[in-house]
Write a protein that holds these residues in place. Structure first.
Motif, PDB file in Angstrom:
ATOM      1  N   GLY A 111       0.887  -1.256  -0.010  1.00  0.00           N
ATOM      2  CA  GLY A 111      -0.114   0.058   0.029  1.00  0.00           C
ATOM      3  C   GLY A 111       0.990   1.161   0.005  1.00  0.00           C
ATOM      4  N   GLY A 112       0.467   2.187   0.905  1.00  0.00           N
ATOM      5  CA  GLY A 112       1.324   3.265   0.989  1.00  0.00           C
ATOM      6  C   GLY A 112       2.594   3.111   1.227  1.00  0.00           C
ATOM      7  N   GLY A 113       3.163   1.986   1.615  1.00  0.00           N
ATOM      8  CA  GLY A 113       4.806   1.400   1.780  1.00  0.00           C
ATOM      9  C   GLY A 113       5.456   1.407   0.214  1.00  0.00           C
ATOM     10  N   CYS A 114       4.600   0.795  -0.616  1.00  0.00           N
ATOM     11  CA  CYS A 114       5.129   0.494  -1.833  1.00  0.00           C
ATOM     12  C   CYS A 114       5.140   1.619  -2.511  1.00  0.00           C
ATOM     13  CB  CYS A 114       4.070  -0.306  -2.758  1.00  0.00           C
ATOM     14  SG  CYS A 114       4.533  -0.962  -3.956  1.00  0.00           S
ATOM     15  N   GLU A 115       3.924   2.739  -2.323  1.00  0.00           N
ATOM     16  CA  GLU A 115       3.746   3.806  -3.012  1.00  0.00           C
ATOM     17  C   GLU A 115       4.992   4.874  -2.375  1.00  0.00           C
ATOM     18  OE1 GLU A 115      -0.512   4.222  -1.464  1.00  0.00           O
ATOM     19  OE2 GLU A 115      -0.876   5.033  -3.546  1.00  0.00           O
ATOM     20  N   LEU A 116       5.422   4.881  -1.230  1.00  0.00           N
ATOM     21  CA  LEU A 116       6.586   5.498  -0.863  1.00  0.00           C
ATOM     22  C   LEU A 116       7.745   5.276  -1.348  1.00  0.00           C
ATOM     23  CD1 LEU A 116       7.285   7.063   2.776  1.00  0.00           C
ATOM     24  CD2 LEU A 116       9.250   6.116   1.359  1.00  0.00           C
ATOM     25  N   ALA A 117       7.981   4.021  -1.393  1.00  0.00           N
ATOM     26  CA  ALA A 117       9.278   3.370  -2.243  1.00  0.00           C
ATOM     27  C   ALA A 117       9.229   3.732  -3.572  1.00  0.00           C
ATOM     28  CB  ALA A 117       9.178   1.843  -2.120  1.00  0.00           C
ATOM     29  N   MET A 118       8.098   3.928  -4.213  1.00  0.00           N
ATOM     30  CA  MET A 118       7.940   4.138  -5.722  1.00  0.00           C
ATOM     31  C   MET A 118       8.293   5.738  -5.886  1.00  0.00           C
ATOM     32  SD  MET A 118       5.054   1.911  -7.461  1.00  0.00           S
ATOM     33  CE  MET A 118       3.788   2.363  -6.427  1.00  0.00           C
ATOM     34  N   ALA A 119       7.979   6.580  -4.938  1.00  0.00           N
ATOM     35  CA  ALA A 119       8.178   8.002  -4.892  1.00  0.00           C
ATOM     36  C   ALA A 119       9.703   8.574  -4.716  1.00  0.00           C
ATOM     37  CB  ALA A 119       7.453   8.798  -3.897  1.00  0.00           C
ATOM     38  N   CYS A 120      10.536   7.498  -4.248  1.00  0.00           N
ATOM     39  CA  CYS A 120      11.982   7.666  -4.180  1.00  0.00           C
ATOM     40  C   CYS A 120      12.425   7.379  -5.541  1.00  0.00           C
ATOM     41  CB  CYS A 120      12.716   6.558  -3.284  1.00  0.00           C
ATOM     42  SG  CYS A 120      12.087   6.774  -1.655  1.00  0.00           S
ATOM     43  N   HIS A 121      13.698   7.822  -5.742  1.00  0.00           N
ATOM     44  CA  HIS A 121      14.471   7.917  -6.984  1.00  0.00           C
ATOM     45  C   HIS A 121      14.951   6.553  -7.392  1.00  0.00           C
ATOM     46  CE1 HIS A 121      15.197  12.359  -5.851  1.00  0.00           C
ATOM     47  NE2 HIS A 121      14.222  12.393  -6.497  1.00  0.00           N
ATOM     48  N   MET A 122      15.081   5.668  -6.563  1.00  0.00           N
ATOM     49  CA  MET A 122      15.573   4.094  -6.827  1.00  0.00           C
ATOM     50  C   MET A 122      15.156   3.292  -5.582  1.00  0.00           C
ATOM     51  SD  MET A 122      19.372   5.080  -7.774  1.00  0.00           S
ATOM     52  CE  MET A 122      19.708   6.633  -7.991  1.00  0.00           C
ATOM     53  N   ARG A 123      15.016   2.184  -5.757  1.00  0.00           N
ATOM     54  CA  ARG A 123      14.702   1.017  -4.721  1.00  0.00           C
ATOM     55  C   ARG A 123      15.665  -0.024  -4.945  1.00  0.00           C
ATOM     56  NH1 ARG A 123      11.167   3.783  -6.690  1.00  0.00           N
ATOM     57  NH2 ARG A 123      11.899   3.318  -8.624  1.00  0.00           N
ATOM     58  N   VAL A 124      16.314  -0.239  -3.439  1.00  0.00           N
ATOM     59  CA  VAL A 124      17.058  -1.538  -3.356  1.00  0.00           C
ATOM     60  C   VAL A 124      16.584  -2.148  -2.592  1.00  0.00           C
ATOM     61  CG1 VAL A 124      19.615  -2.097  -2.740  1.00  0.00           C
ATOM     62  CG2 VAL A 124      19.395  -0.117  -3.933  1.00  0.00           C
ATOM     63  N   ALA A 125      16.434  -3.416  -2.922  1.00  0.00           N
ATOM     64  CA  ALA A 125      15.554  -4.390  -1.918  1.00  0.00           C
ATOM     65  C   ALA A 125      16.455  -5.705  -1.374  1.00  0.00           C
ATOM     66  CB  ALA A 125      14.535  -5.245  -2.805  1.00  0.00           C
ATOM     67  N   ALA A 126      15.887  -6.206  -0.100  1.00  0.00           N
ATOM     68  CA  ALA A 126      16.416  -7.499   0.471  1.00  0.00           C
ATOM     69  C   ALA A 126      15.930  -8.597  -0.077  1.00  0.00           C
ATOM     70  CB  ALA A 126      16.215  -7.333   1.964  1.00  0.00           C
ATOM     71  N   ALA A 127      16.326  -9.673  -0.201  1.00  0.00           N
ATOM     72  CA  ALA A 127      15.595 -10.817  -0.897  1.00  0.00           C
ATOM     73  C   ALA A 127      14.308 -10.988  -0.196  1.00  0.00           C
ATOM     74  CB  ALA A 127      16.362 -11.957  -0.642  1.00  0.00           C
ATOM     75  N   ASN A 128      14.080 -10.650   1.122  1.00  0.00           N
ATOM     76  CA  ASN A 128      12.738 -10.974   1.619  1.00  0.00           C
ATOM     77  C   ASN A 128      11.643 -10.040   1.456  1.00  0.00           C
ATOM     78  OD1 ASN A 128      13.568  -8.756   3.118  1.00  0.00           O
ATOM     79  ND2 ASN A 128      12.899  -9.684   5.233  1.00  0.00           N
ATOM     80  N   ALA A 129      11.977  -8.977   0.662  1.00  0.00           N
ATOM     81  CA  ALA A 129      10.980  -7.779   0.067  1.00  0.00           C
ATOM     82  C   ALA A 129       9.699  -8.335  -0.357  1.00  0.00           C
ATOM     83  CB  ALA A 129      11.598  -6.569  -0.635  1.00  0.00           C
ATOM     84  N   LYS A 130       8.724  -7.713  -0.067  1.00  0.00           N
ATOM     85  CA  LYS A 130       7.620  -7.966  -0.639  1.00  0.00           C
ATOM     86  C   LYS A 130       6.544  -6.895  -1.004  1.00  0.00           C
ATOM     87  CE  LYS A 130       6.059 -12.693   0.957  1.00  0.00           C
ATOM     88  NZ  LYS A 130       7.236 -13.240   0.079  1.00  0.00           N
ATOM     89  N   PHE A 131       6.404  -6.699  -2.248  1.00  0.00           N
ATOM     90  CA  PHE A 131       5.381  -5.512  -2.737  1.00  0.00           C
ATOM     91  C   PHE A 131       4.172  -5.829  -3.169  1.00  0.00           C
ATOM     92  CE2 PHE A 131      10.239  -5.117  -3.512  1.00  0.00           C
ATOM     93  CZ  PHE A 131      10.377  -3.426  -3.146  1.00  0.00           C
TER      94      PHE A 131
END
Ligand code: COA
Length: 261
Positions: A111-131
């Motif tokens: 939800g808003g967490g995925c939306e905040l990540a998308m507002a950032c210029h880049m996203r770097v994820a750990a393997a356990n990330a779930k979008f």
């Protein structure tokens, strides 16, 4: 930095580390947290010491599991519009920030967490990330820019599928779709990768970085002519001391020292 209750902030070697710190609620974004993010980004703009920002979530389980559902449950038609516009406004500050902002995503980015990540210029994820954008399970839709940014990032078909099913996807799938820049095994490694990227950017001309932000964002503003924005921004770069320094350093076969002016 402004005093904050829900965000831990630390400045180190030119980078500002922001950690959403509501671990018992999987770092859900309530109104107060959004206001703290707004105040911080308003300060970042003018703070010459800060050259880049990393946003992450507290603990191992979640980046941010969404807007705070206890607040969503109290909305009516009138304040729901304001609720969405407020979130869009705050995330717009992140997206338009002239310093590079990277989301380091661990665990749930929903939800808003995925939306905040998308507002950032880049996203770097750990393997356990779930979008995911699971708002449909609550009878609502993404309201903090998610319908727009997800579509821009991964295309119409996949964005429709994710928003209509409410399904979550893992880090590797998110990377294959273009939602994530890099996937690392652990949160620590993801943090190191984000730092490596930002430290490299810190060696470049800061005004040019800000112009890149404006030009890239202009692609997504239908009433703006992005080519015009690019030409204007290019001309602004040429007025800077950094332009003289960068070109002279190349010709003199030395490393440039940029001052952001
Ligand atoms: N808003 C408010 N509280 C939230 C939250 C949110 N978006 N997401 C999680 N929490 C809270 C839970 O209510 C719970 O609080 P409690 O311990 O006081 O009951 C705590 O965080 C832990 O969550 P829990 O659901 O017990 O963890 P889980 O491992 O069983 O499930 C999720 C994790 C992410 C699958 C689940 O919490 C969830 O579906 N969250 C909502 C996601 C969502 O719909 N986001 C979009 C909102 S618009």
């Amino acid at each position: 930095m402004a005093e904050t209750l829900n965000i831990l902030s630390e400045e180190k070697e030119g980078l500002l580390y922001l950690t959403v710190n509501r671990e018992s609620k999987l770092n859900a974004l309530n109104f107060a947290t959004l206001e703290e993010i707004r105040n911080i980004f308003n300060e970042v703009v003018d703070n010459k010491e800060i050259k880049g920002v990393i946003i992450t979530g507290s603990g191992e389980k979640a980046f941010i599991a969404g807007a705070d559902i206890s607040e969503i449950a109290e909305l009516n038609e009138l304040n729901a519009r304001k609720f969405a516009e407020n979130g869009q406004d705050v995330f717009g500050l992140i997206e338009n920030c002239h310093k590079p902002v990277i989301a380091v995503v661990n665990g749930f980015a929903l939800g808003g967490g995925c939306e905040l990540a998308m507002a950032c210029h880049m996203r770097v994820a750990a393997a356990n990330a779930k979008f995911g954008q699971p708002e449909v399970n609550l009878g609502i839709i993404p309201g903090y820019g998610g319908t727009q940014r997800l579509t821009y990032l991964i295309g119409r078909g996949k964005a429709n599928e994710l928003m209509m099913t409410g399904d979550m996807i893992g880090a590797e799938e998110a990377k294959n779709l273009g939602l994530v820049n890099h996937v690392l095994a652990t949160k620590d490694e993801a943090m190191n990768k984000a730092e490596e990227i930002l430290k490299k950017i810190m060696t470049k001309a800061p005004l040019a970085i800000g112009m890149i932000v404006d030009c890239v964002n202009s692609v997504f503003i239908p009433e703006e002519n992005g080519y015009q924005t690019e030409a204007n921004s290019f001309a602004r770069c040429v007025k800077s001391g950094d332009y003289k320094e960068g070109t002279s350093a190349f010709l003199e076969k030395r490393k440039p020292i940029f001052k952001g002016e």
